[in-house]
Scaffold this active site. Sequence first.
Site, PDB file in Angstrom:
ATOM      1  N   GLN A  88       0.816  -1.209   0.000  1.00 46.72           N
ATOM      2  CA  GLN A  88       0.000   0.000   0.000  1.00 46.72           C
ATOM      3  C   GLN A  88       0.854   1.266   0.000  1.00 46.72           C
ATOM      4  O   GLN A  88       0.333   2.369   0.161  1.00 46.72           O
ATOM      5  CB  GLN A  88      -0.929  -0.006   1.222  1.00 46.72           C
ATOM      6  N   HIS A 155      -1.284   0.033   5.577  1.00 48.58           N
ATOM      7  CA  HIS A 155      -1.923   0.985   6.483  1.00 48.58           C
ATOM      8  C   HIS A 155      -1.063   2.212   6.778  1.00 48.58           C
ATOM      9  O   HIS A 155      -0.914   2.629   7.920  1.00 48.58           O
ATOM     10  CB  HIS A 155      -2.320   0.306   7.797  1.00 48.58           C
ATOM     11  N   GLU A 247     -15.523   2.917   9.013  1.00 48.91           N
ATOM     12  CA  GLU A 247     -16.065   3.983   9.849  1.00 48.91           C
ATOM     13  C   GLU A 247     -15.983   5.348   9.175  1.00 48.91           C
ATOM     14  O   GLU A 247     -15.001   5.667   8.499  1.00 48.91           O
ATOM     15  CB  GLU A 247     -15.286   4.085  11.169  1.00 48.91           C
ATOM     16  N   TYR A 257     -10.925   6.807  19.409  1.00 48.63           N
ATOM     17  CA  TYR A 257     -11.924   6.078  18.633  1.00 48.63           C
ATOM     18  C   TYR A 257     -11.849   4.569  18.830  1.00 48.63           C
ATOM     19  O   TYR A 257     -12.592   3.823  18.194  1.00 48.63           O
ATOM     20  CB  TYR A 257     -11.831   6.500  17.157  1.00 48.63           C
ATOM     21  N   TYR A 268      -9.570 -10.525  11.099  1.00 47.46           N
ATOM     22  CA  TYR A 268      -9.669 -11.347   9.892  1.00 47.46           C
ATOM     23  C   TYR A 268      -9.626 -12.834  10.208  1.00 47.46           C
ATOM     24  O   TYR A 268     -10.137 -13.656   9.439  1.00 47.46           O
ATOM     25  CB  TYR A 268      -8.531 -11.000   8.928  1.00 47.46           C
TER      26      TYR A 268
END
Length: 378
Positions: A88, A155, A247, A257, A268
Amino acid sequence: MAMRLKTPLCFTVLALCACSGESLDAQHAEFDVTTVGQFETPWALEFLPDGRLLVSEARGTLKLVNADGEVDEVGDVAGAPEVSFGGQGGFGDIVLHPDFDANSLIYMSYVEFGERSRSGAAVARARLSLTATGGTLSDHEVIWRQTPKVTGQGHYAHRIAFGPDGYLWISSGDRQKFDPAQDMESTLGKIVRLNDDGSVPGDNPFAERGGVTAEIWSLGHRNPLGLAFDAPGRLWNVEMGPAGGDELNLVRRGANYGYPIVSNGDHYDGRDIPDHHTRPEFAAPAEFWNPVISPSSLMFYSGSEFPEWQGDAFIGGLSSESLVRIEIDGDSAREAQRFDMGRRIRAVEQGPDGALWLLEDGRPGRGGDGYLLKLTAP
């Protein structure tokens, strides 16, 4: 060279209306969709004051695109940072300084190499000098680095935004390491607030603690890939949950949060994560998705092309291959429509004329590349 297809596709897009957990009822709505250009692994787009736009490609290229619909020239901007591309990671977001007309500063997020196979996101600023067919970046200055650098290629998040007060906001993912999202000595899994030079505002919620803790505005985030301000000037973020539990959050000063302690999804491997309602000390999302939409980006619409959508938020969807419209009511939010685009959507922005602009994800995308699309009213 990117490709320009001038003929509008004018296809019917399937609109799906739903609230969380409810079945989807099919409706139909039409966009005129013009394919403007083709890019390799595109990630973000940003409009310049002259109407042209910048497109970042994850492999480390910055493109200057003529978006007037008449010229099919796309030029490279020289001097983009060296990036660590893979998974990513790579070249990420691009935004203009609020005083770009005066200082020519642009801000870029990207993944940089570290020692022993570690990597992390960084934000740099540079001066952009434009030509008719391209440009050059100079006076590079790295103003923020994700702390700590860790192994893996997931991430990073690294969306960036300037707020109406001139502060710089950065979303920092948990790097798939879970616990750092709750670690106040780490900027992983956080939303960060800085001055435009990378220094820490004295009124940040944890400023008195010093170090990287002083940078933190909110915590307990997983992979926040969208960051945007609404018309009243409030910050929202959208983030990927684990197996379920994507979210949309109204980002509040000093709020936690809850990830990975709570989530409206599960791990997962099937292990349960307690839902938000079980731990009211953690801030709950304004909206969540299960099944997921895999959000990639977030913007609030204010244009005249679609006047009925003014004030609404739009989210790009990856695995859902969708554009999701969100209605905001005070501190609450709900999914109002879901447009099936048939391709993974990496970014969504509003153009100067009020059109909606989308970047298809280049992983995989059509033919391995991603297209830049302009959506206008029929």
